[in-house]
Structures are given as C-alpha cells and as structure tokens.
Write a protein that holds these residues in place. Structure first.
Motif, mmCIF file in Angstrom:
data_model
loop_
_atom_site.group_PDB
_atom_site.id
_atom_site.type_symbol
_atom_site.label_atom_id
_atom_site.label_comp_id
_atom_site.label_asym_id
_atom_site.label_seq_id
_atom_site.Cartn_x
_atom_site.Cartn_y
_atom_site.Cartn_z
ATOM 1 N N ALA A 1 -1.012 -46.972 86.254
ATOM 2 C CA ALA A 1 -0.917 -47.894 86.999
ATOM 3 C C ALA A 1 0.494 -48.391 87.424
ATOM 4 C CB ALA A 1 -1.773 -49.345 86.362
ATOM 5 N N THR A 2 1.264 -47.574 87.777
ATOM 6 C CA THR A 2 2.706 -47.490 88.140
ATOM 7 C C THR A 2 3.000 -46.800 89.318
ATOM 8 O OG1 THR A 2 5.088 -47.627 86.959
ATOM 9 C CG2 THR A 2 3.363 -45.659 86.674
ATOM 10 N N THR A 3 4.325 -47.059 89.576
ATOM 11 C CA THR A 3 4.794 -46.268 90.715
ATOM 12 C C THR A 3 6.149 -45.065 90.246
ATOM 13 O OG1 THR A 3 4.697 -47.988 92.509
ATOM 14 C CG2 THR A 3 6.166 -46.120 92.932
ATOM 15 N N LEU A 4 5.940 -43.903 90.457
ATOM 16 C CA LEU A 4 6.678 -42.940 90.085
ATOM 17 C C LEU A 4 8.094 -42.738 91.073
ATOM 18 C CD1 LEU A 4 4.550 -42.135 88.230
ATOM 19 C CD2 LEU A 4 5.108 -40.026 88.387
ATOM 20 N N GLN B 1 11.320 -30.466 93.316
ATOM 21 C CA GLN B 1 10.896 -31.719 93.412
ATOM 22 C C GLN B 1 10.200 -32.640 92.320
ATOM 23 O OE1 GLN B 1 7.914 -32.109 96.908
ATOM 24 N NE2 GLN B 1 8.969 -30.148 97.831
ATOM 25 N N MET B 2 10.558 -33.688 91.897
ATOM 26 C CA MET B 2 10.172 -34.567 90.881
ATOM 27 C C MET B 2 9.768 -35.917 91.415
ATOM 28 S SD MET B 2 13.175 -33.766 88.366
ATOM 29 C CE MET B 2 12.188 -33.830 87.003
ATOM 30 N N ALA B 3 8.893 -36.224 90.519
ATOM 31 C CA ALA B 3 8.312 -37.686 90.370
ATOM 32 C C ALA B 3 8.405 -38.339 88.842
ATOM 33 C CB ALA B 3 6.947 -37.889 90.887
ATOM 34 N N VAL B 4 9.476 -39.163 88.852
ATOM 35 C CA VAL B 4 9.874 -39.515 87.565
ATOM 36 C C VAL B 4 9.359 -40.851 87.080
ATOM 37 C CG1 VAL B 4 11.905 -40.303 86.121
ATOM 38 C CG2 VAL B 4 12.033 -38.526 87.646
ATOM 39 N N PHE B 5 8.844 -40.985 85.746
ATOM 40 C CA PHE B 5 8.209 -42.306 85.474
ATOM 41 C C PHE B 5 9.166 -43.307 85.057
ATOM 42 C CE2 PHE B 5 5.339 -38.878 83.747
ATOM 43 C CZ PHE B 5 4.130 -39.679 83.830
ATOM 44 N N PRO B 6 8.948 -44.370 85.330
ATOM 45 C CA PRO B 6 10.084 -45.703 85.507
ATOM 46 C C PRO B 6 10.598 -45.455 83.951
ATOM 47 C CG PRO B 6 8.011 -46.373 86.388
ATOM 48 C CD PRO B 6 7.632 -44.837 85.824
ATOM 49 N N TYR B 7 11.897 -46.063 83.960
ATOM 50 C CA TYR B 7 12.454 -46.059 82.631
ATOM 51 C C TYR B 7 13.501 -46.913 82.798
ATOM 52 C CZ TYR B 7 15.890 -43.118 84.275
ATOM 53 O OH TYR B 7 16.804 -42.145 85.353
ATOM 54 N N THR C 1 1.392 -36.884 91.626
ATOM 55 C CA THR C 1 1.826 -38.128 91.581
ATOM 56 C C THR C 1 0.892 -39.292 91.654
ATOM 57 O OG1 THR C 1 4.293 -37.408 92.297
ATOM 58 C CG2 THR C 1 3.429 -39.724 92.782
ATOM 59 N N ARG C 2 -0.403 -39.150 92.674
ATOM 60 C CA ARG C 2 -1.231 -39.826 92.769
ATOM 61 C C ARG C 2 -2.203 -40.121 91.416
ATOM 62 N NH1 ARG C 2 -1.902 -37.234 97.704
ATOM 63 N NH2 ARG C 2 -3.651 -35.951 96.731
ATOM 64 N N PHE C 3 -2.135 -38.914 90.800
ATOM 65 C CA PHE C 3 -2.926 -39.061 89.482
ATOM 66 C C PHE C 3 -2.385 -39.799 88.420
ATOM 67 C CE2 PHE C 3 -3.688 -37.213 85.238
ATOM 68 C CZ PHE C 3 -5.101 -37.187 85.214
ATOM 69 N N TYR C 4 -1.017 -39.718 88.204
ATOM 70 C CA TYR C 4 -0.241 -40.286 87.441
ATOM 71 C C TYR C 4 0.068 -41.682 87.475
ATOM 72 C CZ TYR C 4 0.170 -36.384 84.206
ATOM 73 O OH TYR C 4 -0.181 -35.150 83.368
ATOM 74 N N GLY D 1 9.195 -36.689 84.142
ATOM 75 C CA GLY D 1 8.455 -36.733 85.143
ATOM 76 C C GLY D 1 7.787 -35.519 85.446
ATOM 77 N N LEU D 2 7.020 -35.564 86.721
ATOM 78 C CA LEU D 2 6.487 -34.183 87.205
ATOM 79 C C LEU D 2 7.377 -33.458 87.946
ATOM 80 C CD1 LEU D 2 3.414 -36.654 88.681
ATOM 81 C CD2 LEU D 2 3.883 -35.580 86.301
#
Length: 121
Positions: A27-30, A39-45, A19-22, A53-54
C-alpha cells in the motif's frame, strides 16, 4: 554499523507488473529510477535508512531458491490478503515466532521470487 542490511535488489522480469504487485501489497508508491542497462522501482525510505527495490537487469533472474529477505509487514494478515489479490502466493505462515519476536510468512511474488514478511509483536 547500524544494520547489516545496506541495500537489496529483488530481481524482476516485468518491472511494471512487479511494481504493481509490491505497491498493492505494501500500500505504497515505489520510486522509479533508471541507470544504464537497469530499471528500478525503489521502496520509500528516509535518509540514512537501508532500503532496496525491484531491479530489471540482464544479469538478474527471479528465483524461489537461494537467499530470502524479510520485509517489514506491520499488518501481516492484511498484507497476505493483498498478496493473493495482487497475483502472489502464500507458501508458509503466518507463523508465530518464539520469544515474542513477531510473526512471519513466506510468499512467492509476481515474478517468482520467494520473499519473507515479518510482523513485529
């Protein structure tokens, strides 16, 4: 069909590190989400857009082989600098594509996945 892409998942072994990497590179918040055994970290949409996401899931394993997804990279050069700072590796590019369709690069992310980046012209 609006797009062939509906959803994607990038396998990770360390959700916090990935999550820190992406977040650094893009330059965004997942958006953090949890489901049973995942567990997931989703790209904004926005509603109606394809996204992904991850994913930390026992059946997924990061890999530099196999399918390559290309993520939108509006400022490719700046993103590639952030890839290095975030612990990733550039393996190809940036390369200008023919017929004015932009530029691409391939990276290895913090988890060992090969990921494509594409910058529109």
């Amino acid at each position: 069909m609006r797009s062939i892409i509906n959803w994607f998942e990038i396998p990770v072994t360390d959700i916090e590190r990935a999550t820190r990497f992406y977040e650094t590179v893009f330059a965004t918040t997942l958006i953090r989400e949890e489901m049973e055994n995942m567990q997931m970290a989703v790209f904004p949409y926005e509603d109606g857009q394809a996204s992904g996401g991850l994913t930390l899931f026992e059946h997924y394993k990061p890999s530099a082989d196999g399918v390559v997804i290309y993520l939108d990279a509006p400022r490719l050069d700046a993103m590639l600098e952030r890839v290095k700072k975030a612990g990733g590796q550039l393996i190809f590019g940036p390369e200008t594509l023919p017929k004015n369709i932009g530029r691409i690069a391939l990276i290895i992310d913090s988890e060992g996945n090969r990921i494509g980046l594409h910058e529109e012209p």
